[in-house]
Design an enzyme around this catalytic site. Structure first.
Site, PDB file in Angstrom:
ATOM      1  N   ASP A  87     -14.664  10.288  24.961  1.00 52.07           N
ATOM      2  CA  ASP A  87     -15.131  10.196  23.580  1.00 52.07           C
ATOM      3  C   ASP A  87     -15.182  11.615  23.011  1.00 52.07           C
ATOM      4  OD1 ASP A  87     -16.692   9.976  21.243  1.00 52.07           O
ATOM      5  OD2 ASP A  87     -17.610   8.130  22.004  1.00 52.07           O
ATOM      6  N   SER A 141      -4.917  12.650   6.132  1.00 51.31           N
ATOM      7  CA  SER A 141      -4.660  11.385   5.442  1.00 51.31           C
ATOM      8  C   SER A 141      -4.424  11.645   3.965  1.00 51.31           C
ATOM      9  CB  SER A 141      -5.872  10.467   5.585  1.00 51.31           C
ATOM     10  OG  SER A 141      -5.775   9.387   4.685  1.00 51.31           O
ATOM     11  N   TYR A 154     -14.684   8.559   4.408  1.00 55.69           N
ATOM     12  CA  TYR A 154     -13.511   8.739   5.265  1.00 55.69           C
ATOM     13  C   TYR A 154     -12.614   9.868   4.738  1.00 55.69           C
ATOM     14  CZ  TYR A 154      -8.846   7.949   7.138  1.00 55.69           C
ATOM     15  OH  TYR A 154      -7.610   8.133   7.704  1.00 55.69           O
ATOM     16  N   ASN A 156       0.843   5.463   3.419  1.00 56.47           N
ATOM     17  CA  ASN A 156       0.462   4.194   4.062  1.00 56.47           C
ATOM     18  C   ASN A 156       1.358   3.895   5.265  1.00 56.47           C
ATOM     19  OD1 ASN A 156      -0.722   4.166   1.320  1.00 56.47           O
ATOM     20  ND2 ASN A 156      -1.446   2.166   1.953  1.00 56.47           N
ATOM     21  N   VAL A 184      -2.264  -3.623   4.243  1.00 57.51           N
ATOM     22  CA  VAL A 184      -1.769  -4.796   3.522  1.00 57.51           C
ATOM     23  C   VAL A 184      -0.529  -5.400   4.199  1.00 57.51           C
ATOM     24  CG1 VAL A 184      -0.434  -3.395   1.853  1.00 57.51           C
ATOM     25  CG2 VAL A 184      -1.177  -5.698   1.236  1.00 57.51           C
ATOM     26  N   ILE A 208      -2.849 -12.955  -0.519  1.00 60.14           N
ATOM     27  CA  ILE A 208      -3.870 -12.658  -1.530  1.00 60.14           C
ATOM     28  C   ILE A 208      -3.639 -11.262  -2.093  1.00 60.14           C
ATOM     29  CG2 ILE A 208      -6.351 -12.269  -1.868  1.00 60.14           C
ATOM     30  CD1 ILE A 208      -6.655 -14.446   0.421  1.00 60.14           C
ATOM     31  N   ARG A 216       2.182   1.767  -3.625  1.00 58.56           N
ATOM     32  CA  ARG A 216       1.891   2.604  -2.457  1.00 58.56           C
ATOM     33  C   ARG A 216       3.207   3.132  -1.890  1.00 58.56           C
ATOM     34  NH1 ARG A 216      -2.347   1.820  -4.397  1.00 58.56           N
ATOM     35  NH2 ARG A 216      -4.338   1.292  -3.414  1.00 58.56           N
TER      36      ARG A 216
END
Ligand code: UD1
Length: 293
Positions: free
Chosen positions: A38, A102, A126, A155, A170, A185, A194
């Site tokens: 960890d 990110s 985040y 993404n 997604v 959905i 994206r």
């Protein structure tokens, strides 16, 4: 030897598979992980038997939703965990540190495509923790001369994302629902866009960085935007089923349009290969779902 953290995760597992002389570290067991550890704990004792010259740090708390629910756990993993690895790098004379950041560090885009000079204004704990980890890494370059590259993926998709996780992307969610014949959905009008990049392109960029060892920040995407409506259509067509497409109210805090400028990555030889339709077919709808790199 090259240490890859987060080796049981989506990106880390592909990195271990495709980078020779690498060793995987993760808190979770998997076939790609040799060292169970960890990263919130200091790291020296875990690596006593190894001589590490490069670290690719892909271990993270990756869920935006979870970071909102529990910002402390998110910060412990993404900030303290990164500091633990940087401290190891400083003490053990590691030559190169690749930090997996990110696109979430940008927040709401002010202009498109988003380049690396774009303002960073994260909209979630985040995004903020990933940005802070990145800043720490770059600070270690300033303070101690550690060579550091930070990769900002847009993404990412691959068959190794768990569609059953409520935090899944997604593409995995749509594919899973399509296979079960359930409606897709779409949150909002579906015209949000994206930059979907296959995991192999992210691996490609990381390998190029490893070769030249530049210090700096690199977006990783395709420079193409795809709307969620288009994506739903692609997946519906591939599935060959008469799937229903349902629109629900937009997700709170959802970004409208997003795609990367990849000029900087191109300057070191990066050429994205992502082809959404072909990749979704081969990753999810062929018998061999490995989608190997
Ligand atoms: C993604 C990343 C996030 C990262 C961010 C950076 C994932 C899971 N999330 O968030 O970690 O910080 O990029 O910009 O990769 N959508 C639907 N229906 C669904 C699921 C999603 O319409 O069933 C829509 C969402 O409302 C959104 C779009 O699809 O507009 C993409 O959603 P998602 O895959 O969750 O990714 P991001 O929100 O872009």
């Amino acid at each position: 030897m090259i240490l890859i953290t987060g080796s049981s995760g989506q990106l880390g597992s592909y990195l271990v598979e495709s980078i020779p002389n690498s060793i995987g570290l993760d808190r979770k067991e998997s076939q790609y992980t040799k060292i169970i550890w960890d990263i919130r704990k200091e790291i020296d004792s875990a690596l006593r038997d190894y001589e590490i010259d490069t670290i690719i740090h892909a271990a993270a708390q990756v869920s935006v939703l979870k970071s909102v629910e529990d910002p402390k756990i998110d910060a412990e993993n993404n900030i303290i965990g990164t500091i633990n690895l940087l401290e190891y790098a400083r003490k053990h004379d590691v030559k190169y540190f690749i930090y997996i950041s990110s696109a979430a560090v940008y927040g709401e885009p002010r202009y498109l495509p988003i380049d690396e000079a774009h303002l960073t204004a994260p909209k979630s704990p985040y995004g903020l923790s990933k940005l802070t980890g990145e800043r720490y890494a770059l600070l270690y370059h300033e303070l101690y001369g550690l060579k550091v590259a930070s990769v900002r993926p847009f993404n990412i998709f691959s068959p190794r994302q768990d569609p059953n996780s409520p935090y899944s992307g997604v593409i995995s969610i749509f594919v899973d629902r399509a296979k079960k014949g359930e409606p897709l959905i779409i949150y909002g009008d579906g015209e949000q866009t994206r930059d979907f990049v296959n995991v192999e392109d992210v691996v490609q960029l990381i390998k190029l960085l490893q070769k030249d060892k530049p210090t700096g920040i690199y977006n990783c995407g395709t420079e193409k935007e795809t709307s969620i409506n288009e994506l739903a259509k692609i997946i519906k067509n591939i599935s060959g089923k008469d799937l229903e497409i349902v629109h629900l109210p937009p997700r709170e805090g959802d970004i409208r349009r997003s795609y990367a400028s990849i000029e900087k990555a191109r300057s070191i030889g990066y050429k994205p290969t992502t082809n959404l339709k072909r990749d979704i077919e081969r990753y999810f709808f062929t018998r061999n779902k490995k989608g190997g790199v």
